[in-house]
Write a protein that holds these residues in place. Structure first.
Motif, PDB file in Angstrom:
ATOM      1  N   ILE A 118      50.544  21.266  30.798  1.00 50.71           N
ATOM      2  CA  ILE A 118      50.379  22.390  31.736  1.00 50.71           C
ATOM      3  C   ILE A 118      50.410  23.695  30.959  1.00 50.71           C
ATOM      4  N   GLN A 119      51.392  23.839  30.112  1.00 50.70           N
ATOM      5  CA  GLN A 119      51.533  25.076  29.351  1.00 50.70           C
ATOM      6  C   GLN A 119      50.311  25.335  28.477  1.00 50.70           C
ATOM      7  N   LEU A 120      49.832  24.325  27.797  1.00 55.75           N
ATOM      8  CA  LEU A 120      48.650  24.482  26.953  1.00 55.75           C
ATOM      9  C   LEU A 120      47.421  24.818  27.785  1.00 55.75           C
ATOM     10  N   ARG A 121      47.277  24.151  28.907  1.00 55.03           N
ATOM     11  CA  ARG A 121      46.132  24.399  29.792  1.00 55.03           C
ATOM     12  C   ARG A 121      46.152  25.837  30.313  1.00 55.03           C
ATOM     13  N   MET A 122      47.310  26.292  30.772  1.00 51.19           N
ATOM     14  CA  MET A 122      47.415  27.649  31.309  1.00 51.19           C
ATOM     15  C   MET A 122      47.225  28.687  30.200  1.00 51.19           C
ATOM     16  N   GLN A 123      47.747  28.418  29.005  1.00 54.34           N
ATOM     17  CA  GLN A 123      47.532  29.330  27.877  1.00 54.34           C
ATOM     18  C   GLN A 123      46.048  29.443  27.558  1.00 54.34           C
ATOM     19  N   ARG A 124      45.346  28.307  27.603  1.00 49.45           N
ATOM     20  CA  ARG A 124      43.904  28.317  27.324  1.00 49.45           C
ATOM     21  C   ARG A 124      43.177  29.164  28.358  1.00 49.45           C
ATOM     22  N   TYR A 125      43.489  28.969  29.642  1.00 48.02           N
ATOM     23  CA  TYR A 125      42.804  29.740  30.683  1.00 48.02           C
ATOM     24  C   TYR A 125      43.144  31.225  30.613  1.00 48.02           C
ATOM     25  N   MET A 126      44.392  31.558  30.281  1.00 48.88           N
ATOM     26  CA  MET A 126      44.749  32.972  30.141  1.00 48.88           C
ATOM     27  C   MET A 126      44.023  33.581  28.945  1.00 48.88           C
ATOM     28  N   SER A 127      43.871  32.824  27.867  1.00 45.97           N
ATOM     29  CA  SER A 127      43.140  33.308  26.698  1.00 45.97           C
ATOM     30  C   SER A 127      41.667  33.549  27.045  1.00 45.97           C
ATOM     31  N   LEU A 128      41.072  32.621  27.777  1.00 43.84           N
ATOM     32  CA  LEU A 128      39.686  32.795  28.217  1.00 43.84           C
ATOM     33  C   LEU A 128      39.560  33.986  29.167  1.00 43.84           C
ATOM     34  N   ALA A 129      40.536  34.148  30.057  1.00 42.52           N
ATOM     35  CA  ALA A 129      40.519  35.283  30.992  1.00 42.52           C
ATOM     36  C   ALA A 129      40.590  36.600  30.221  1.00 42.52           C
ATOM     37  N   ASP A 130      41.429  36.657  29.199  1.00 44.93           N
ATOM     38  CA  ASP A 130      41.520  37.859  28.357  1.00 44.93           C
ATOM     39  C   ASP A 130      40.185  38.120  27.654  1.00 44.93           C
ATOM     40  N   GLU A 131      39.601  37.056  27.129  1.00 46.04           N
ATOM     41  CA  GLU A 131      38.316  37.172  26.440  1.00 46.04           C
ATOM     42  C   GLU A 131      37.231  37.710  27.388  1.00 46.04           C
ATOM     43  N   LEU A 132      37.286  37.284  28.658  1.00 44.22           N
ATOM     44  CA  LEU A 132      36.316  37.728  29.666  1.00 44.22           C
ATOM     45  C   LEU A 132      36.720  39.053  30.312  1.00 44.22           C
ATOM     46  N   GLN A 133      37.824  39.622  29.848  1.00 48.29           N
ATOM     47  CA  GLN A 133      38.349  40.901  30.331  1.00 48.29           C
ATOM     48  C   GLN A 133      38.786  40.864  31.794  1.00 48.29           C
ATOM     49  N   PHE A 134      39.317  39.702  32.234  1.00 54.14           N
ATOM     50  CA  PHE A 134      39.952  39.629  33.544  1.00 54.14           C
ATOM     51  C   PHE A 134      41.215  40.480  33.465  1.00 54.14           C
ATOM     52  N   GLN A 135      41.544  41.182  34.506  1.00 53.39           N
ATOM     53  CA  GLN A 135      42.747  42.010  34.539  1.00 53.39           C
ATOM     54  C   GLN A 135      43.900  41.241  35.189  1.00 53.39           C
ATOM     55  N   ARG A 136      45.091  41.423  34.662  1.00 51.34           N
ATOM     56  CA  ARG A 136      46.281  40.832  35.292  1.00 51.34           C
ATOM     57  C   ARG A 136      46.503  41.492  36.653  1.00 51.34           C
ATOM     58  N   TYR A 137      46.924  40.689  37.616  1.00 49.34           N
ATOM     59  CA  TYR A 137      47.168  41.178  38.967  1.00 49.34           C
ATOM     60  C   TYR A 137      48.583  41.740  39.055  1.00 49.34           C
ATOM     61  N   HIS A 138      48.723  42.945  39.614  1.00 47.24           N
ATOM     62  CA  HIS A 138      50.036  43.578  39.730  1.00 47.24           C
ATOM     63  C   HIS A 138      50.397  43.926  41.163  1.00 47.24           C
ATOM     64  N   GLY A 139      49.627  43.434  42.132  1.00 49.87           N
ATOM     65  CA  GLY A 139      49.887  43.745  43.537  1.00 49.87           C
ATOM     66  C   GLY A 139      50.832  42.752  44.189  1.00 49.87           C
ATOM     67  N   VAL A 140      50.846  42.773  45.497  1.00 48.44           N
ATOM     68  CA  VAL A 140      51.684  41.874  46.297  1.00 48.44           C
ATOM     69  C   VAL A 140      50.938  40.555  46.483  1.00 48.44           C
ATOM     70  N   HIS A 141      51.624  39.468  46.212  1.00 44.06           N
ATOM     71  CA  HIS A 141      51.017  38.148  46.380  1.00 44.06           C
ATOM     72  C   HIS A 141      51.087  37.702  47.835  1.00 44.06           C
ATOM     73  N   ASN A 142      50.186  36.807  48.207  1.00 47.90           N
ATOM     74  CA  ASN A 142      50.185  36.216  49.544  1.00 47.90           C
ATOM     75  C   ASN A 142      51.488  35.446  49.756  1.00 47.90           C
ATOM     76  N   THR A 143      51.784  35.114  50.991  1.00 46.73           N
ATOM     77  CA  THR A 143      53.024  34.393  51.303  1.00 46.73           C
ATOM     78  C   THR A 143      52.770  32.954  51.745  1.00 46.73           C
ATOM     79  N   GLU A 144      51.492  32.567  51.832  1.00 43.08           N
ATOM     80  CA  GLU A 144      51.153  31.201  52.231  1.00 43.08           C
ATOM     81  C   GLU A 144      50.210  30.583  51.206  1.00 43.08           C
ATOM     82  N   CYS A 145      50.405  29.305  50.941  1.00 42.04           N
ATOM     83  CA  CYS A 145      49.608  28.552  49.970  1.00 42.04           C
ATOM     84  C   CYS A 145      48.122  28.625  50.302  1.00 42.04           C
ATOM     85  N   MET A 146      47.289  28.883  49.294  1.00 37.27           N
ATOM     86  CA  MET A 146      45.850  28.982  49.498  1.00 37.27           C
ATOM     87  C   MET A 146      45.216  27.642  49.864  1.00 37.27           C
TER      88      MET A 146
END
Length: 105
Positions: free
Chosen positions: A21-49
């Motif tokens: 899990i950790q390796l998978r999430m690190q890979r996706y975060m690295s790809l997100a950084d490479e694609l210039q995705f921005q980290r979310y800093h707002g209020v999260h939803n309260t119910e499962c998507m």
């Protein structure tokens, strides 16, 4: 990363082990950084998507989505998720689409 603290249980769910899990999430975060995705800093939803229930929810690092570990595809281990950043299935799909790669589930 943020985890809302309300216990959930699903002992029968197939779960991924902590290192993968950790390796998978690190890979996706690295790809997100490479694609210039921005980290979310707002209020999260309260119910499962996925199931629309509350409880102990993982908060996506890239958007307002939240999800139970058991509702992820594939289901994840609650404890392991306290140790790493988490990216929701929707954002993973967006990352893979933009990179032109398949998911590594």
């Amino acid at each position: 990363d943020e985890v809302l603290e309300v216990p959930i249980s699903n002992a029968n769910a197939k779960r991924r082990s902590s290192p993968s899990i950790q390796l998978r999430m690190q890979r996706y975060m690295s790809l997100a950084d490479e694609l210039q995705f921005q980290r979310y800093h707002g209020v999260h939803n309260t119910e499962c998507m996925t199931c629309d229930d509350g409880g102990s929810l993982l908060c996506c690092e890239l958007c307002s989505n939240v999800q139970h570990a058991k509702c992820c595809e594939p289901p994840l281990d609650d404890e392991a998720m306290n140790e790493c950043d988490w990216v929701c299935d929707s954002c993973i799909n967006d990352i893979c689409h933009k990179k032109g790669i398949a998911r590594d589930d």
